[in-house]
Design an enzyme around this catalytic site. Structure first.
Site, PDB file in Angstrom:
ATOM      1  CG  ASP A 172      14.457   8.723   4.228  1.00 61.41           C
ATOM      2  OD1 ASP A 172      13.730   8.592   3.229  1.00 61.41           O
ATOM      3  OD2 ASP A 172      15.695   8.660   4.185  1.00 61.41           O
TER       4      ASP A 172
ATOM      5  CG  HIS B 190       6.577  12.445 -28.081  1.00 59.01           C
ATOM      6  ND1 HIS B 190       7.486  13.336 -27.542  1.00 59.01           N
ATOM      7  CD2 HIS B 190       5.370  13.057 -28.008  1.00 59.01           C
ATOM      8  CE1 HIS B 190       6.848  14.440 -27.170  1.00 59.01           C
ATOM      9  NE2 HIS B 190       5.559  14.297 -27.440  1.00 59.01           N
TER      10      HIS B 190
ATOM     11  CE  LYS C 292      -7.381  21.587  -7.087  1.00 57.47           C
ATOM     12  NZ  LYS C 292      -6.558  21.977  -5.943  1.00 57.47           N
TER      13      LYS C 292
ATOM     14  NE  ARG D 249      -3.972  12.243 -31.351  1.00 60.49           N
ATOM     15  CZ  ARG D 249      -4.244  11.720 -30.145  1.00 60.49           C
ATOM     16  NH1 ARG D 249      -5.484  11.556 -29.746  1.00 60.49           N
ATOM     17  NH2 ARG D 249      -3.276  11.399 -29.332  1.00 60.49           N
TER      18      ARG D 249
ATOM     19  CG  HIS E  71     -14.294  12.604 -21.600  1.00 58.66           C
ATOM     20  ND1 HIS E  71     -14.282  13.266 -20.405  1.00 58.66           N
ATOM     21  CD2 HIS E  71     -13.014  12.257 -21.822  1.00 58.66           C
ATOM     22  CE1 HIS E  71     -13.057  13.311 -19.940  1.00 58.66           C
ATOM     23  NE2 HIS E  71     -12.272  12.709 -20.777  1.00 58.66           N
ATOM     24  CG  HIS E  72     -10.623   9.811 -23.317  1.00 60.75           C
ATOM     25  ND1 HIS E  72      -9.584  10.665 -23.575  1.00 60.75           N
ATOM     26  CD2 HIS E  72     -10.840   9.891 -21.983  1.00 60.75           C
ATOM     27  CE1 HIS E  72      -9.178  11.227 -22.444  1.00 60.75           C
ATOM     28  NE2 HIS E  72      -9.928  10.779 -21.467  1.00 60.75           N
TER      29      HIS E  72
ATOM     30  CE1 TYR F  19      -8.704  16.280 -14.080  1.00 59.98           C
ATOM     31  CE2 TYR F  19      -9.498  14.159 -14.819  1.00 59.98           C
ATOM     32  CZ  TYR F  19      -9.570  15.536 -14.848  1.00 59.98           C
ATOM     33  OH  TYR F  19     -10.483  16.150 -15.640  1.00 59.98           O
TER      34      TYR F  19
ATOM     35  CD1 TRP G  78      -0.702   8.510 -25.984  1.00 57.22           C
ATOM     36  CD2 TRP G  78      -0.648   7.509 -23.997  1.00 57.22           C
ATOM     37  NE1 TRP G  78      -1.661   9.088 -25.196  1.00 57.22           N
ATOM     38  CE2 TRP G  78      -1.651   8.488 -23.967  1.00 57.22           C
ATOM     39  CE3 TRP G  78      -0.426   6.749 -22.841  1.00 57.22           C
ATOM     40  CZ2 TRP G  78      -2.433   8.732 -22.842  1.00 57.22           C
ATOM     41  CZ3 TRP G  78      -1.217   7.002 -21.725  1.00 57.22           C
ATOM     42  CH2 TRP G  78      -2.208   7.980 -21.734  1.00 57.22           C
TER      43      TRP G  78
ATOM     44  CG  HIS H   8     -10.308  11.107 -17.666  1.00 49.92           C
ATOM     45  ND1 HIS H   8     -10.035  11.839 -18.795  1.00 49.92           N
ATOM     46  CD2 HIS H   8     -10.578  12.001 -16.706  1.00 49.92           C
ATOM     47  CE1 HIS H   8     -10.163  13.115 -18.523  1.00 49.92           C
ATOM     48  NE2 HIS H   8     -10.495  13.247 -17.265  1.00 49.92           N
TER      49      HIS H   8
ATOM     50  CB  SER I 265      -1.577  25.406  -3.985  1.00 54.58           C
ATOM     51  OG  SER I 265      -2.584  25.142  -4.926  1.00 54.58           O
TER      52      SER I 265
END
Lengths: 541, 192
Positions: A120, A91, A346, A465, A317-318, A272, A156, A268, A283
């Site tokens: 193109d 998944h 943002k 989890r 940080h993971h 993003y 994953w 990480h 935006s």
């Protein structure tokens, strides 16, 4: 931004109505299925990417339904734990590499040339390759579920030693499919960069580029920087498992914690990669329906670049619970929190764009507004996870699952849906079924929150989890979560119906501009967008 | 506006190749970084030389030894001394007992890890069974010595640290001195 839209378009108004049929210019183009196999047209390839992503979204979603069905009640009732683990793993892989990333690449294919006034993509044959190797990658990955011993079941993130010592022989299939996905992404990214750098229309200077183009340019650089590192990581897993190396095996001088460092050095920036194009989409959409130019265009560009640069120095940080020294934990904690500054810029810019705007709430705007609110919730739970001491409690719980589904489902996926609703009238020349689309929006919005919001609570209460069973006290919340999940899954079938109707060109014809407040080169060409656009570059003043 | 596509593609492909190489370069970089900073709890892998420096009698550091065997490794493995109080600078010896209860000859490799990791830099081993892989015949047993001294430079806030040894089964890889280098490529191909 408003300057970028004073355009002289040779296409506009000059087009013979018969010219608007697909393939009209290509008298010798193959027909039927071969048209799609051999196509080098950015619009065809964009369509292929988007449909592929949608199919993968439904396949990955079906796996999520299996997970939620098993977790509907405590105890084991529907699937074996090993199959449950395969479902969580595949998944994740399908949604990340098969749904979100190809959908963004599809949007880039459709929109980047039209937005910068290029005929193109720069490398059309490579474009064909980068799409057509993807179905093979996912066929290999999905086929691995049916081999003896089952498919990948290590999550994953394929942490060593789960993937090197305790995995089945299908790990080789997993590795090769990730290699192919990586090659596809890298080729797509190179194509986007070359197109944007070399093929902008005269007058389309860097700071006139639409934000979707900017965010995709930066995303493409992230892709070519980190996808090769992922390829290296899976290669090391492959050789550790099958060829006797010891990259991640302590007995041979390696280190399993090093796997996490290498993986998250890719992982990480990868998150993003999945959200920067979403920022670009929002935006584009918010100014259209607020009927005001985007507030703080330049700050949006710099914020995007800052987020991309910061994404390279926050990976650990993971891994707060791997036993890092306090100094390193402090560094990664503060670096992570720093990212909320450009992200906050943002969010505030979008809100300021809407401030005193003449807002209307068409379907793309509904998804964009939901994105802003719900993505911010995901961002705030991310900020909570960034705090090292509390991360020790939240780590590997459903709180983390809630966090990244808020940023990826109500963030990335909602932005993709917003984008499709926003631009599909331009692609097909017809308005989609607005009533059904609103049903899709409201059903998705309510069910997605029933699905993911209670995960915060069970996570804080300690539900781990990736486990097919749970303690009894989590039963009520999990029932709600599963019901929300089934409702969200069914809601996407409404989306499927809307898309099929739209692609069959049912609905009212739309004007060239489609939306009253839409600005940008893509709205200057006829609707539907002709098969070939901007063969003579427009002049952007 | 139009530059050369091929020149730009070449540059981008070079970046991709460079980042692929960088992924692998992270492996030695990681080891070097951990060696220098000592943050991974890894100890010296070759014998340190004991130079009879001044013993700091004013400080006492407790060193604890814990042992475990990796999953699937049938050996008995325990520290004869669970805990020892030492003065920084003095040479100490502890022993570890191993027994191979299996009906076949086996080779084991012990991997040390120090917690808190910062202490690893100040733990100097002049002799350790972990420097080499350890063969043991079926049913055989052995006492394995380990000599060490704690560097007097050990930060004052560390008064207690734990050395953990994990015993791995490396029978299939043969008895070789894999600890003499840390490069996974070399350890694999050196045996051939």
């Amino acid at each position: 931004m408003s300057k970028a839209t004073e355009i002289i378009s040779p296409e506009h108004g000059a087009a013979d109505p018969h010219d608007t049929h697909d393939g009209h210019h290509d008298h010798h183009a193959p027909s039927g299925i071969m048209r799609w196999v051999l196509t080098t047209n950015h619009k065809d390839i964009g369509t292929l990417y988007l449909w592929f992503a949608f199919i993968m979204f439904l396949v990955g979603g079906a796996m999520a339904m299996v997970i939620r069905a098993e977790l509907f009640q405590p105890g084991l009732q529907i699937v074996e734990p090993n199959f449950f683990n395969q479902m969580t793993t595949v998944h994740g892989l399908i949604m990340v590499f098969g749904a979100v990333m190809p959908a963004f690449t599809g949007l880039a294919n459709w929109l980047v040339p039209m937005m910068i006034g290029a005929p193109d993509m720069a490398l059309p044959r490579m474009n064909n390759w980068s799409f057509w190797i993807l179905p093979f990658a996912f066929t290999i990955l999905l086929a691995s579920l049916f081999v003896e011993g089952g498919g990948p079941a290590f999550g994953w993130t394929f942490y060593a030693p789960l993937s090197t010592t305790y995995s089945g022989d299908s790990t080789a299939l997993f590795v090769f499919s990730v290699h192919i996905m990586g090659i596809s992404s890298i080729m797509g990214a190179i194509n986007v960069i070359v197109t944007i750098v070399n093929m902008r229309a005269p007058g389309m200077t860097w700071m006139k580029m639409p934000l979707f183009v900017w965010t995709w340019l930066i995303t493409a650089f992230l892709l070519i920087a980190v996808m090769p590192v992922l390829a290296g990581a899976v290669t090391m897993v492959l050789t550790d498992k099958f060829f006797g190396t010891s990259f991640f095996d302590a007995a041979g001088g390696g280190d399993p914690v090093m796997f996490q460092h290498i993986f998250w050095f890719f992982g990480h920036p990868e998150v993003y990669i999945m959200i920067l194009p979403a920022f670009g989409i929002i935006s584009q959409i918010v100014p259209t329906f607020a009927r005001k130019p985007l507030f703080g265009y330049a700050s949006m560009v710099y914020a995007t670049a800052s987020i991309a640069l910061l994404s390279f120095i926050v990976w650990a940080h993971h891994m707060f619970t791997t036993g890092m020294p306090v100094a390193a934990e402090m560094f990664f904690m503060f670096a992570t929190m720093l990212i909320s500054v450009p992200t906050g810029v943002k969010v505030f810019n979008w809100v300021a764009t809407m401030w005193r705007g003449s807002m209307t709430f068409e379907v793309p705007m509904l998804f964009a507004l939901a994105f802003i609110v719900l993505f911010t919730i995901g961002g705030l739970s991310g900020l909570m996870l960034a705090i090292t001491p509390v991360d020790f409690q939240y780590h590997d719980t459903y709180f983390v699952v809630a966090h990244f589904h808020y940023v990826l489902v109500t963030g990335a996926i909602f932005s993709i849906m917003a984008a499709v609703y926003y631009w599909i009238p331009k692609w097909t020349g017809r308005m989609f079924d607005v009533t059904l689309a609103k049903w899709h929006f409201w059903c998705s919005l309510i069910s997605v929150n029933v699905l993911f919001f209670p995960m915060h609570f069970v996570g804080l209460a300690g539900m781990p989890r990736r486990i097919p069973d749970y303690a009894l006290q989590f039963a009520d919340f999990n029932k709600w979560i599963s019901l929300g999940g089934f409702a969200f899954g069914l809601s996407q079938l409404i989306f499927l119906v809307v898309m099929i109707k739209a692609c069959r060109k049912q609905g009212e014809p739309v004007s060239d501009r489609v939306w009253e407040g839409a600005e940008g080169l893509e709205w200057e060409i006829p609707s539907p967008a002709p098969y070939h656009t901007f063969e003579t570059p427009p002049v952007v003043k | 506006m139009a530059g050369s596509n091929s020149a730009l593609v070449t540059k981008l492909v070079v970046i991709v190749a460079g980042m692929f190489a960088f992924g692998f370069a992270l492996v030695p970089l990681y080891d070097v970084f951990c060696d220098i900073t000592g943050i991974n709890g890894k100890t010296n892998t070759t014998a340190a030389v004991f130079n009879a420096a001044e013993v700091d009698e004013s400080r006492t550091v407790t060193v604890e030894f814990i042992t475990r065997t990796h999953t699937g490794m049938p050996w008995e493995f325990r520290a004869q001394t669970k805990r020892v109080k030492v003065h920084p600078g003095e040479l100490n010896m502890v022993e570890f007992y191993v027994r191979n209860p299996a009906s076949r000859d086996m080779v084991a490799q012990a991997i040390p890890s120090v917690s808190p990791g910062q202490a690893a830099l100040y733990l100097n081993k002049t002799e350790c069974f972990c420097f080499n892989s350890q063969p043991l015949v079926a049913g055989g047993e052995s006492l394995m010595p380990m000599r060490f001294y704690v560097d007097p430079q050990l930060p004052d806030d560390i008064t207690y640290f734990t050395v953990q040894y994990t015993l791995f089964d490396v029978t299939s890889k043969g008895a070789d001195d894999k600890q003499t280098n840390n490069n996974p490529f070399l350890t694999t191909f050196a045996q051939n």
